[in-house]
Design a protein around this motif. Structure first.
Motif, mmCIF file in Angstrom:
data_model
loop_
_atom_site.group_PDB
_atom_site.id
_atom_site.type_symbol
_atom_site.label_atom_id
_atom_site.label_comp_id
_atom_site.label_asym_id
_atom_site.label_seq_id
_atom_site.Cartn_x
_atom_site.Cartn_y
_atom_site.Cartn_z
ATOM 1 N N THR A 220 43.505 25.268 153.597
ATOM 2 C CA THR A 220 44.184 25.316 154.880
ATOM 3 C C THR A 220 44.132 26.747 155.355
ATOM 4 O O THR A 220 44.030 27.663 154.562
ATOM 5 N N GLU A 221 44.134 26.948 156.634
ATOM 6 C CA GLU A 221 44.064 28.318 157.119
ATOM 7 C C GLU A 221 44.757 28.467 158.451
ATOM 8 O O GLU A 221 44.951 27.514 159.186
ATOM 9 N N SER A 222 45.172 29.673 158.709
ATOM 10 C CA SER A 222 45.700 30.051 160.004
ATOM 11 C C SER A 222 44.829 31.199 160.482
ATOM 12 O O SER A 222 43.832 31.544 159.847
ATOM 13 N N ARG A 223 45.229 31.813 161.560
ATOM 14 C CA ARG A 223 44.456 32.929 162.087
ATOM 15 C C ARG A 223 44.417 34.104 161.112
ATOM 16 O O ARG A 223 43.480 34.870 161.092
ATOM 17 N N PHE A 224 45.450 34.244 160.283
ATOM 18 C CA PHE A 224 45.563 35.418 159.436
ATOM 19 C C PHE A 224 45.228 35.205 157.966
ATOM 20 O O PHE A 224 44.778 36.108 157.298
ATOM 21 N N PRO B 169 52.760 28.130 169.959
ATOM 22 C CA PRO B 169 53.587 29.294 170.277
ATOM 23 C C PRO B 169 53.734 29.493 171.789
ATOM 24 O O PRO B 169 52.993 28.910 172.579
ATOM 25 N N VAL B 170 54.712 30.321 172.148
ATOM 26 C CA VAL B 170 54.945 30.635 173.548
ATOM 27 C C VAL B 170 53.678 31.213 174.174
ATOM 28 O O VAL B 170 53.295 30.841 175.272
ATOM 29 N N LYS B 171 53.015 32.131 173.467
ATOM 30 C CA LYS B 171 51.750 32.713 173.927
ATOM 31 C C LYS B 171 50.758 32.687 172.774
ATOM 32 O O LYS B 171 51.131 32.856 171.624
ATOM 33 N N GLY B 172 49.503 32.498 173.079
ATOM 34 C CA GLY B 172 48.456 32.612 172.067
ATOM 35 C C GLY B 172 48.249 31.350 171.264
ATOM 36 O O GLY B 172 48.703 30.272 171.609
ATOM 37 N N ARG B 173 47.525 31.540 170.150
ATOM 38 C CA ARG B 173 47.143 30.430 169.275
ATOM 39 C C ARG B 173 48.157 30.227 168.163
ATOM 40 O O ARG B 173 48.914 31.117 167.833
ATOM 41 N N ARG B 174 48.081 29.043 167.553
ATOM 42 C CA ARG B 174 48.907 28.750 166.381
ATOM 43 C C ARG B 174 48.635 29.792 165.309
ATOM 44 O O ARG B 174 47.499 30.191 165.088
ATOM 45 N N TYR B 175 49.674 30.229 164.623
ATOM 46 C CA TYR B 175 49.459 31.254 163.609
ATOM 47 C C TYR B 175 50.219 31.021 162.324
ATOM 48 O O TYR B 175 50.082 31.781 161.387
ATOM 49 N N GLY B 176 51.007 29.997 162.206
ATOM 50 C CA GLY B 176 51.749 29.756 160.976
ATOM 51 C C GLY B 176 51.141 28.637 160.159
ATOM 52 O O GLY B 176 50.472 27.757 160.694
ATOM 53 N N ILE B 177 51.350 28.684 158.863
ATOM 54 C CA ILE B 177 50.839 27.646 157.977
ATOM 55 C C ILE B 177 51.777 26.444 157.984
ATOM 56 O O ILE B 177 51.396 25.348 158.342
ATOM 57 N N ALA B 178 53.017 26.649 157.599
ATOM 58 C CA ALA B 178 53.990 25.557 157.499
ATOM 59 C C ALA B 178 54.832 25.561 158.774
ATOM 60 O O ALA B 178 56.003 25.920 158.781
#
Length: 159
Positions: free
Chosen positions: A10-14, A99-108
Motif C-alpha cells: 500500500t502506498e501514499s504520496r510519501f 483532503p481540503v486541498k491536494g491529493r490523498r496523503y494518509g494511509i489509514a
C-alpha cells in the motif's frame, strides 16, 4: 518487485508500506490479538495514536477524525502541536482520502486519531513522557501507536 503472497503493498504520496496479510501466531499472541483482528489497512477504520509533538487539532484535514489527546510535557494538558512535526506525522499516517486541498496523503484515512504529546516544542524528551504517552495510548484502546523519534547520537557519544 513481486511480493511474497503473505504481504500486501500500500502506498501514499510519501511512504510505501508492506503489511503482513496474516501476521505469524507468535506476533499475534505477544499482543493478545486473534487472527480475526485486522491490522492497519488503507481505508479501514483503525484506532491510531500518534505519539510525538502533538497535533494541530484545528487542521482542516485532521479535525474530523481527532478523537482526543493528552499532553505529557506540560501541566496544561493541551496536545496542540507547537512544532509541526506531530501534525505532519499524523497526516502521513491518517490523512484523509479527500483532503481540503491536494491529493490523498494518509494511509489509514478512516482512522480515529488519538494524540499523545510527548515531545517538547523543540522535539525533545527525557523519555518519561514518551513512556507515559505509550501507556496512555494503550489505555485508550489504540490498535497502532505511531512514533517518529530520534536522538542526537553525536551528543551521546561526547558524553
Amino acid at each position: 518487485m513481486k511480493l511474497p503472497p503473505r504481504f500486501v503493498r500500500t502506498e501514499s504520496r510519501f511512504v510505501r508500506w508492506l503489511v503482513l496479510k496474516k501476521p505469524p501466531a507468535f506476533m499475534l499472541a505477544q499482543f493478545g490479538w486473534t487472527p480475526e483482528i485486522d491490522l492497519v489497512s488503507p481505508g479501514r477504520p483503525n484506532v491510531v495514536a500518534v505519539v510525538d509533538t502533538g497535533i494541530d487539532y484545528n487542521h482542516p484535514d485532521l479535525a474530523a477524525n481527532f478523537a482526543g489527546g493528552a499532553d505529557f510535557t506540560s501541566p496544561d494538558g493541551d496536545p496542540m502541536d507547537d512544532n509541526g512535526h506531530g501534525t505532519h506525522c499524523t497526516g502521513t499516517a491518517c490523512g484523509p482520502r479527500s483532503p481540503v486541498k491536494g491529493r490523498r496523503y494518509g494511509i489509514a484515512y478512516e482512522s480515529e486519531i488519538f494524540i499523545g504529546k510527548v515531545l517538547s516544542n523543540q522535539g525533545s524528551s527525557l523519555g518519561r513522557s514518551t513512556l507515559a504517552g505509550i501507556e496512555w495510548a494503550v489505555a485508550q484502546g489504540c490498535h497502532v501507536i505511531s512514533m517518529s523519534l530520534g536522538f542526537d547520537f553525536p551528543a551521546m557519544v561526547r558524553h
